[in-house]
Scaffold this active site. Structure first.
Site, PDB file in Angstrom:
ATOM      1  N   GLU A   1      -8.004  -2.027   5.137  1.00 47.64           N
ATOM      2  CA  GLU A   1      -7.682  -3.004   6.186  1.00 47.64           C
ATOM      3  C   GLU A   1      -6.175  -3.157   6.369  1.00 47.64           C
ATOM      4  O   GLU A   1      -5.685  -3.288   7.494  1.00 47.64           O
ATOM      5  CB  GLU A   1      -8.330  -4.352   5.875  1.00 47.64           C
ATOM      6  CG  GLU A   1      -9.846  -4.336   5.885  1.00 47.64           C
ATOM      7  CD  GLU A   1     -10.447  -3.814   7.176  1.00 47.64           C
ATOM      8  OE1 GLU A   1      -9.754  -3.765   8.220  1.00 47.64           O
ATOM      9  OE2 GLU A   1     -11.628  -3.438   7.156  1.00 47.64           O
TER      10      GLU A   1
ATOM     11  N   HIS B   1      -4.914  -0.517   8.642  1.00 46.50           N
ATOM     12  CA  HIS B   1      -4.971  -0.858  10.066  1.00 46.50           C
ATOM     13  C   HIS B   1      -3.809  -1.780  10.439  1.00 46.50           C
ATOM     14  O   HIS B   1      -3.177  -1.611  11.482  1.00 46.50           O
ATOM     15  CB  HIS B   1      -6.286  -1.563  10.395  1.00 46.50           C
ATOM     16  CG  HIS B   1      -7.492  -0.679  10.357  1.00 46.50           C
ATOM     17  ND1 HIS B   1      -7.534   0.539  10.984  1.00 46.50           N
ATOM     18  CD2 HIS B   1      -8.721  -0.864   9.786  1.00 46.50           C
ATOM     19  CE1 HIS B   1      -8.740   1.084  10.804  1.00 46.50           C
ATOM     20  NE2 HIS B   1      -9.471   0.252  10.076  1.00 46.50           N
TER      21      HIS B   1
END
Length: 329
Positions: free
Chosen positions: A242, A245
């Protein structure tokens, strides 16, 4: 622009599939993994060309069988949705323009990222990682990101049942982030909660900070932290994925076996997300896309124990994204 949501086929569609095709009594492991990959792949994009690629991964009848057996919340890992092709082109143009002003490179040197941790528990104060787990999660991030150090400057705890189960795109997520987010574009905000829905987490991209600064950050299933109960996703690499990203990386399978892929030249083409640790998988076997699937890459969907790398191209892209959208912003 945001969003690791991944249930693409509606109940109505499943019914029509079931009527039109005789469903298998069961699926082989290979068929199950392919059906999960198709669901995940489709849920992450609205682009017709990419959806066509996703649709080639598994037949409708296998997807129908999987959903009939396990429910619609299968194939999930991350709810960070791919930017549209137009948005990606705009982002790449902005990066190119920004780097041109600095000689075409992003020479950052050692970079410290101040990190704010927000622990969301239910109304009774239940459901939170331990301090040791949170320390271990930061250690996992520091080991994964060359040139970057994540420095926790504050940790807060909130008891709120709506936020505890918040998923991406909901009012609960908006309320949670508006109330808790701290810092500026180059400060990382991590939210630990129990999102449910088969998800492990989601993140925002650097390019979305300017328009929605309060929504910036990553949300992580608390049981995916090192030592948590979400095996085989409990070594901390949901966090690594995550934050990838948040640093500007796309999924390795973005765009499938097309030229519209993850924007990184040294990650081999990959038709769909990989699960488990399928050594030797080659889902884009052609001269246009040489190399085995990048199953060990942090931006795929394999088990945490299978993931261990970013490529040099991914590191370069993160540096460019950081310099363009986050550093000093």
């Amino acid at each position: 622009m945001r969003t690791w949501t991944r249930i693409l086929i509606s109940s109505a569609a499943i019914s029509s599939i079931a009527v039109g095709c005789a469903m298998n009594d069961d699926l082989s492991q290979e068929e199950e993994d392919a059906a999960k990959s198709r669901l995940a792949c489709e849920a992450l994009t609205d682009e017709p060309a990419e959806l066509d690629e996703c649709g080639a991964v598994a037949p409708d009848k296998d997807v129908a069988t999987l959903i009939a057996r396990d429910g619609e919340e299968v194939g999930h890992r991350c709810a960070t949705k791919h930017p549209s092709i137009i948005e990606r082109e705009f982002i790449d143009a902005e990066i190119k323009q920004a780097l041109a002003a600095t000689g075409g490179t992003a020479n950052l040197g050692a970079t410290t990222i101040n990190t704010y941790v927000h622990v969301i528990r239910d109304a009774n104060g239940n459901g939170a990682p331990t301090a040791q787990q949170m320390n271990d999660q930061i250690a996992v991030l520091n080991a994964a990101y060359p040139g970057y150090t994540f420095n926790v400057v504050a940790t807060d705890y909130t008891n709120n049942s709506a936020w505890y189960t918040a998923t991406n795109g909901t009012t609960a997520e908006t309320d949670m982030k508006n109330a808790l987010r701290q810092g500026t574009a180059d400060d990382l905000n991590i939210y630990y909660n129990n999102m449910g829905g088969g998800l492990l987490g989601w993140a925002t991209f650097p390019s979305s900070y300017a328009s929605k600064p309060k929504m910036d950050g990553v949300v992580i299933l608390y049981s995916s932290l090192p030592g948590g109960s979400a095996a085989p996703y409990n070594l901390g690499d949901t966090g690594t994925h995550e934050v990838g990203h948040w640093m500007g990386l796309y999924h390795t399978f973005q765009g499938g076996c097309t030229n519209s892929n993850d924007g990184v030249s040294d990650t081999p083409g990959e038709r769909s997300p990989a699960y488990g640790c399928p050594v030797g998988r080659d889902s884009c076997s052609s001269k246009r896309f040489p190399g085995l699937d990048p199953i060990h890459n942090f931006m795929d969907y394999t088990d945490d124990a299978c993931m261990y790398e970013f490529t040099a191209g991914q590191v370069s892209r993160m540096n460019s994204m950081w310099a363009t959208y986050r550093a000093g912003k």
